[in-house]
Scaffold this active site. Structure first.
Site, PDB file in Angstrom:
ATOM      1  N   GLY A   1       4.554  -0.351   3.400  1.00  0.00           N
ATOM      2  CA  GLY A   1       3.450  -1.294   3.428  1.00  0.00           C
ATOM      3  C   GLY A   1       3.887  -2.664   3.894  1.00  0.00           C
ATOM      4  O   GLY A   1       4.126  -2.907   5.071  1.00  0.00           O
ATOM      5  N   GLY A   2       4.032  -3.597   2.952  1.00  0.00           N
ATOM      6  CA  GLY A   2       4.300  -4.994   3.283  1.00  0.00           C
ATOM      7  C   GLY A   2       5.519  -5.215   4.157  1.00  0.00           C
ATOM      8  O   GLY A   2       5.520  -6.100   5.024  1.00  0.00           O
TER       9      GLY A   2
ATOM     10  N   GLU B   1      -5.306   3.668  -2.275  1.00  0.00           N
ATOM     11  CA  GLU B   1      -6.272   2.576  -2.197  1.00  0.00           C
ATOM     12  C   GLU B   1      -7.623   3.077  -1.699  1.00  0.00           C
ATOM     13  O   GLU B   1      -8.670   2.531  -2.079  1.00  0.00           O
ATOM     14  CB  GLU B   1      -5.719   1.464  -1.306  1.00  0.00           C
TER      15      GLU B   1
ATOM     16  N   SER C   1       7.080   0.220  -2.384  1.00  0.00           N
ATOM     17  CA  SER C   1       8.097  -0.832  -2.502  1.00  0.00           C
ATOM     18  C   SER C   1       9.413  -0.465  -1.810  1.00  0.00           C
ATOM     19  O   SER C   1      10.504  -0.763  -2.316  1.00  0.00           O
ATOM     20  CB  SER C   1       8.348  -1.179  -3.976  1.00  0.00           C
TER      21      SER C   1
ATOM     22  N   GLY D   1       3.480  -1.904  -3.802  1.00  0.00           N
ATOM     23  CA  GLY D   1       3.354  -3.356  -3.778  1.00  0.00           C
ATOM     24  C   GLY D   1       3.753  -4.053  -5.062  1.00  0.00           C
ATOM     25  O   GLY D   1       3.528  -5.254  -5.219  1.00  0.00           O
TER      26      GLY D   1
ATOM     27  N   GLU E   1       3.441   8.636  -2.714  1.00  0.00           N
ATOM     28  CA  GLU E   1       3.395   7.226  -3.079  1.00  0.00           C
ATOM     29  C   GLU E   1       2.912   7.087  -4.520  1.00  0.00           C
ATOM     30  O   GLU E   1       1.704   7.124  -4.777  1.00  0.00           O
ATOM     31  CB  GLU E   1       2.442   6.459  -2.147  1.00  0.00           C
TER      32      GLU E   1
ATOM     33  N   ASN F   1       2.253   0.950   7.375  1.00  0.00           N
ATOM     34  CA  ASN F   1       0.826   0.812   7.078  1.00  0.00           C
ATOM     35  C   ASN F   1       0.521  -0.664   6.861  1.00  0.00           C
ATOM     36  O   ASN F   1       0.886  -1.236   5.837  1.00  0.00           O
ATOM     37  CB  ASN F   1       0.481   1.629   5.822  1.00  0.00           C
ATOM     38  N   TRP F   2      -0.140  -1.264   7.841  1.00  0.00           N
ATOM     39  CA  TRP F   2      -0.428  -2.690   7.757  1.00  0.00           C
ATOM     40  C   TRP F   2      -1.583  -3.003   6.805  1.00  0.00           C
ATOM     41  O   TRP F   2      -1.831  -4.165   6.505  1.00  0.00           O
ATOM     42  CB  TRP F   2      -0.727  -3.245   9.148  1.00  0.00           C
ATOM     43  N   LYS F   3      -2.334  -1.986   6.406  1.00  0.00           N
ATOM     44  CA  LYS F   3      -3.483  -2.181   5.506  1.00  0.00           C
ATOM     45  C   LYS F   3      -4.433  -3.229   6.095  1.00  0.00           C
ATOM     46  O   LYS F   3      -4.607  -3.267   7.307  1.00  0.00           O
ATOM     47  CB  LYS F   3      -3.003  -2.535   4.100  1.00  0.00           C
TER      48      LYS F   3
ATOM     49  N   HIS G   1      -4.869   7.710   1.097  1.00  0.00           N
ATOM     50  CA  HIS G   1      -4.063   6.684   0.439  1.00  0.00           C
ATOM     51  C   HIS G   1      -4.695   6.335  -0.902  1.00  0.00           C
ATOM     52  O   HIS G   1      -5.926   6.357  -1.048  1.00  0.00           O
ATOM     53  CB  HIS G   1      -3.968   5.441   1.325  1.00  0.00           C
TER      54      HIS G   1
END
Length: 249
Positions: free
Chosen positions: A230-231, A95, A209, A169, A163, A9-11, A93
């Site tokens: 994610g990251g 977010e 993470s 993150g 999640e 997921n590049w967000k 998600h």
């Protein structure tokens, strides 16, 4: 046998130059032994689908509207995602739930639309740190599962991603026992609602993470069928380490 899945997921990250990371990933995994999915921002979706055309790496969206079309400025329908080359979409998600006030009913409606458009849905669930500390985790997860997942769900069109909000993150990761407890709970809930056949066929991902350094331990946990990353999915080298770890399970 559930096929493992590594989803990225590049967000709200990435411009056209980031497509080089997708090309590098495709070169590194010309024939991956697990499913690989990248969900870039909507501005890159069509270009990403073209860049990965002819490869075994799929692309997906990060959200969709529940309506097929209409006066919804700035929104994207599931049909539009599919037309741009998406095969999947992330829904619910934390977010989206927190930043946009999305409720379980909203996510369920979006999931119905996505499934009707032929997209696989990755529906996210997870608790806050306050809910974890109050020992309410399973109650929260149970409510999100029953409220967010449509009745038409199958192992073909549904993936559930756990999640914990406090781990996204932050570098914090639940213990392996905590991850296992929630994944086992989700599996039991799905089996109870949809029957053993469907309940056992739905893939369960862990997210929060996940890195190459901890992926192997997480993937060894009961009912963890992969990761929503994610990251660490933004760079081919980092994501490759996670895919490699999943391939060895």
């Amino acid at each position: 046998m559930r096929r493992k899945l590594a989803a990225g997921n590049w967000k709200m990250n990435g411009t056209a130059i980031a497509l080089a990371e997708l090309e590098a990933l495709a070169r590194a995994f010309p024939s991956p032994s697990v499913d690989v999915l990248i969900c870039p921002p909507a501005t890159l979706l069509h270009s990403a689908a073209k860049a990965l055309g002819g490869t075994d790496i799929a692309v997906g969206g990060q959200d969709c509207h529940a309506a097929t079309s209409g006066a919804h400025t700035g929104d994207i329908s599931a049909d539009m995602l599919a037309d741009a080359g998406a095969t999947s979409v992330i829904l619910g998600h934390s977010e989206r739930r927190e930043d946009h006030g999305e409720q379980n009913d909203d996510i369920r409606a979006k999931a119905r639309a996505a499934m009707d458009a032929g997209l696989k849905t990755v529906i996210c669930v997870g608790e806050s740190l306050e809910q974890r500390d109050a020992a309410n985790t399973l109650d929260i997860i149970g409510g999100q599962l029953s409220g967010s997942i449509p009745d038409q769900s199958t192992g073909e069109n549904l993936v559930v991603a756990y999640e914990p909000i406090w781990a996204i993150g932050t570098g914090k990761v639940p213990t392996l026992n905590e991850i296992g407890e929630v994944h086992d709970f989700i599996r039991a809930r799905l089996e109870r609602r949809f029957g053993e056949g469907v309940g056992r066929s739905v893939r369960l991902l862990y997210g929060g993470s996940v890195k190459p350094t901890n992926a192997s331990d997480i993937f060894a946990v009961s009912n963890v069928d992969g990761a929503l990353v994610g990251g660490a999915s933004l760079k081919a080298q980092d994501f490759s380490g996670i895919i490699d770890a999943l391939s060895k399970v």
